[in-house]
Design a protein around this motif. Structure first.
Motif, PDB file in Angstrom:
ATOM      1  N   GLU A 124       0.849  -1.192   0.000  1.00  0.00           N
ATOM      2  CA  GLU A 124       0.000   0.000   0.000  1.00  0.00           C
ATOM      3  C   GLU A 124       0.885   1.242   0.000  1.00  0.00           C
ATOM      4  N   PHE A 125       0.505   2.227  -0.815  1.00  0.00           N
ATOM      5  CA  PHE A 125       1.255   3.475  -0.937  1.00  0.00           C
ATOM      6  C   PHE A 125       0.491   4.628  -0.293  1.00  0.00           C
ATOM      7  N   LYS A 126       1.231   5.555   0.272  1.00  0.00           N
ATOM      8  CA  LYS A 126       0.723   6.864   0.669  1.00  0.00           C
ATOM      9  C   LYS A 126       1.808   7.873   0.303  1.00  0.00           C
ATOM     10  N   TRP A 127       1.419   9.024  -0.174  1.00  0.00           N
ATOM     11  CA  TRP A 127       2.418  10.007  -0.602  1.00  0.00           C
ATOM     12  C   TRP A 127       2.535  11.167   0.378  1.00  0.00           C
ATOM     13  N   ASP A 128       1.553  11.311   1.258  1.00  0.00           N
ATOM     14  CA  ASP A 128       1.556  12.383   2.255  1.00  0.00           C
ATOM     15  C   ASP A 128       2.052  11.815   3.583  1.00  0.00           C
ATOM     16  N   PRO A 129       3.137  12.347   4.144  1.00  0.00           N
ATOM     17  CA  PRO A 129       3.664  11.828   5.418  1.00  0.00           C
ATOM     18  C   PRO A 129       2.654  11.840   6.555  1.00  0.00           C
ATOM     19  N   HIS A 130       1.639  12.694   6.465  1.00  0.00           N
ATOM     20  CA  HIS A 130       0.630  12.738   7.523  1.00  0.00           C
ATOM     21  C   HIS A 130      -0.214  11.462   7.575  1.00  0.00           C
ATOM     22  N   LEU A 181       4.022  -1.171   3.730  1.00  0.00           N
ATOM     23  CA  LEU A 181       3.450   0.171   3.660  1.00  0.00           C
ATOM     24  C   LEU A 181       4.550   1.119   3.211  1.00  0.00           C
ATOM     25  N   ILE A 182       4.313   1.812   2.092  1.00  0.00           N
ATOM     26  CA  ILE A 182       5.273   2.778   1.561  1.00  0.00           C
ATOM     27  C   ILE A 182       4.671   4.173   1.677  1.00  0.00           C
ATOM     28  N   VAL A 183       5.361   5.047   2.370  1.00  0.00           N
ATOM     29  CA  VAL A 183       4.946   6.444   2.486  1.00  0.00           C
ATOM     30  C   VAL A 183       6.055   7.291   1.863  1.00  0.00           C
ATOM     31  N   TYR A 184       5.868   7.619   0.603  1.00  0.00           N
ATOM     32  CA  TYR A 184       6.834   8.338  -0.229  1.00  0.00           C
ATOM     33  C   TYR A 184       8.183   7.612  -0.238  1.00  0.00           C
ATOM     34  N   SER A 200       8.451  -3.193  11.130  1.00  0.00           N
ATOM     35  CA  SER A 200       9.877  -2.887  11.031  1.00  0.00           C
ATOM     36  C   SER A 200      10.106  -1.386  11.172  1.00  0.00           C
ATOM     37  N   SER A 201      11.327  -1.025  11.444  1.00  0.00           N
ATOM     38  CA  SER A 201      11.701   0.385  11.403  1.00  0.00           C
ATOM     39  C   SER A 201      11.616   0.880   9.961  1.00  0.00           C
ATOM     40  N   ALA A 202      11.602   2.188   9.792  1.00  0.00           N
ATOM     41  CA  ALA A 202      11.462   2.771   8.460  1.00  0.00           C
ATOM     42  C   ALA A 202      12.687   2.462   7.596  1.00  0.00           C
ATOM     43  N   ILE A 203      12.425   2.202   6.314  1.00  0.00           N
ATOM     44  CA  ILE A 203      13.472   1.889   5.344  1.00  0.00           C
ATOM     45  C   ILE A 203      13.475   2.971   4.270  1.00  0.00           C
ATOM     46  N   ASN A 204      14.607   3.580   4.047  1.00  0.00           N
ATOM     47  CA  ASN A 204      14.762   4.469   2.902  1.00  0.00           C
ATOM     48  C   ASN A 204      15.033   3.573   1.693  1.00  0.00           C
ATOM     49  N   TYR A 205      13.960   3.085   1.073  1.00  0.00           N
ATOM     50  CA  TYR A 205      14.075   1.973   0.127  1.00  0.00           C
ATOM     51  C   TYR A 205      14.787   2.328  -1.172  1.00  0.00           C
ATOM     52  N   ASN A 206      14.943   3.619  -1.457  1.00  0.00           N
ATOM     53  CA  ASN A 206      15.673   4.013  -2.666  1.00  0.00           C
ATOM     54  C   ASN A 206      17.184   3.972  -2.450  1.00  0.00           C
TER      55      ASN A 206
END
Length: 354
Positions: A124-130, A181-184, A200-206
């Motif tokens: 699932e994607f979300k583009w707004d950090p909120h 879950l991907i948020v930007y 999991s902790s956040a991953i800077n997947y790029n």
């Protein structure tokens, strides 16, 4: 559903620990480490100006990088809800991306339609950090209160991803399931079971390889490690035909089977039953399901019950209760009852069938 789920979340678990705990190379025979990831692998995904424009480049990038996820297909399903399996839901089940095993890619998936009964991993994607329900605590021990945002947008997201997992676990026989879950530019891997979910902790997947490494390990993992309940299998064509005839089901209904020992462990029966239809309830708890089933060995229709119980010392398994009843009060109970327990890890819910 988000507010209902928030008390059953654990995290954030450092992603390296998460991968070691749930997809350890030591549990994957002939594991091959990830070597193909490069910084900036998802740059075109992050270049999308809005969420809906990110799905296609993400799918294209991950499908072309087949070296780290061979055997998996990533399908954009954001605009194609599952209208076959999820008729009992009051809302649409349409994850942004469904991941399928290539060998089991269902016909609807080839047309970009969601088939939750065959989905391996939901993204699932979300583009707004909120919209993110998770954040990393600045300091101190990680508790639910410390890493879950309780804003309306965050709870909506948590409810959404919970509903997708509810549908997946309701349509399949699993001990656990994974979702993303991907948020930007940040991703979280989530492992769900009947006790709760570990985040999991956040991953800077790029820039970091952990998301790619998750799929690289996942594709090499056994069905059981992926979360498949291997005690339940597809019935054969002939078994399915006989069961459908006895149960009055259509010729297209998918049929499953399971071997269930009797309460004295002196024998077992093979039950053939229809694949379940998910309902919109919490994925946590006993999650009891019941349906008529065909007992092939005795040529009869029986009631099949599937549920979970908490494996702690002072909670007697249902099958043990039946044994006591049979010995003390109901000696004929064995004529109609077969019970088995499929153990999982200590202090986790365990599946019980009867």
């Amino acid at each position: 559903m988000g507010k209902e789920m928030k008390g059953y979340l654990v995290g954030p678990m450092p992603v390296e620990q998460f991968l070691k705990e749930f997809l350890s190379p030591s549990a994957i025979p002939d594991h091959e480490p990830l070597t193909s990831f490069s910084d900036g692998a998802f740059e075109s995904t992050l270049s999308a100006l809005q969420e809906t424009k990110a799905y296609e480049p993400f799918v294209m990038q991950i499908n072309t990088m087949s070296s780290f996820a061979p055997g998996l297909s990533f399908i954009d399903t954001h605009n194609h809800p599952d209208t076959t399996n999820c008729k009992l839901f009051t809302f649409q089940i349409k994850p942004d991306i469904c991941v399928y095993a290539d060998g089991a890619l269902p016909p609807r998936a080839r047309q970009s339609s969601c088939d939750i009964s065959a989905a391996e991993v939901i993204i699932e994607f979300k583009w707004d950090p909120h919209h993110t329900p998770f954040y990393t605590p600045a300091s101190g021990p990680s508790t639910t209160a410390h890493f879950i945002s309780e804003t309306d947008k965050a709870m909506d997201t948590l409810g959404q991803i919970t509903s997708y997992t509810t549908a997946q676990l309701g349509a399949q026989y699993h001990t656990h399931a994974f979702s993303i879950l991907i948020v930007y530019d940040q991703a979280h891997i989530i492992r769900w079971d009947r006790e709760g979910a570990t985040v999991s902790s956040a991953i800077n997947y790029n820039e970091e390889p952990h998301l790619a490494d998750f799929f690289h390990r996942y594709v090499q993992a056994s069905p059981a490690l992926r979360g498949v309940d291997t005690s339940v299998t597809l019935a054969s064509a002939e078994e399915s035909r006989l069961a459908r005839l006895q149960l009055g089901l259509s010729a297209t209904r998918c049929m499953l089977k399971v071997a269930v020992p009797d309460i004295d462990n002196t024998g077992s029966v093979t039950l053939v039953f229809p694949a379940p239809s998910p309902v919109g309830q919490s994925p946590i708890g006993r999650c009891t399901r019941a349906c008529p089933a065909y007992d092939i060995d005795n040529d009869r229709v029986v009631m099949f019950k599937d549920s979970w119980w908490v494996a702690i010392a002072d909670v007697l398994p249902e099958g043990e209760t039946y044994k006591i009843l049979k010995k003390t009060m109901f000696p004929t109970l064995h004529r109609a009852l077969h019970v088995t327990t499929y153990p999982l890890s200590l202090n986790k819910p365990r599946r019980l069938t009867s």
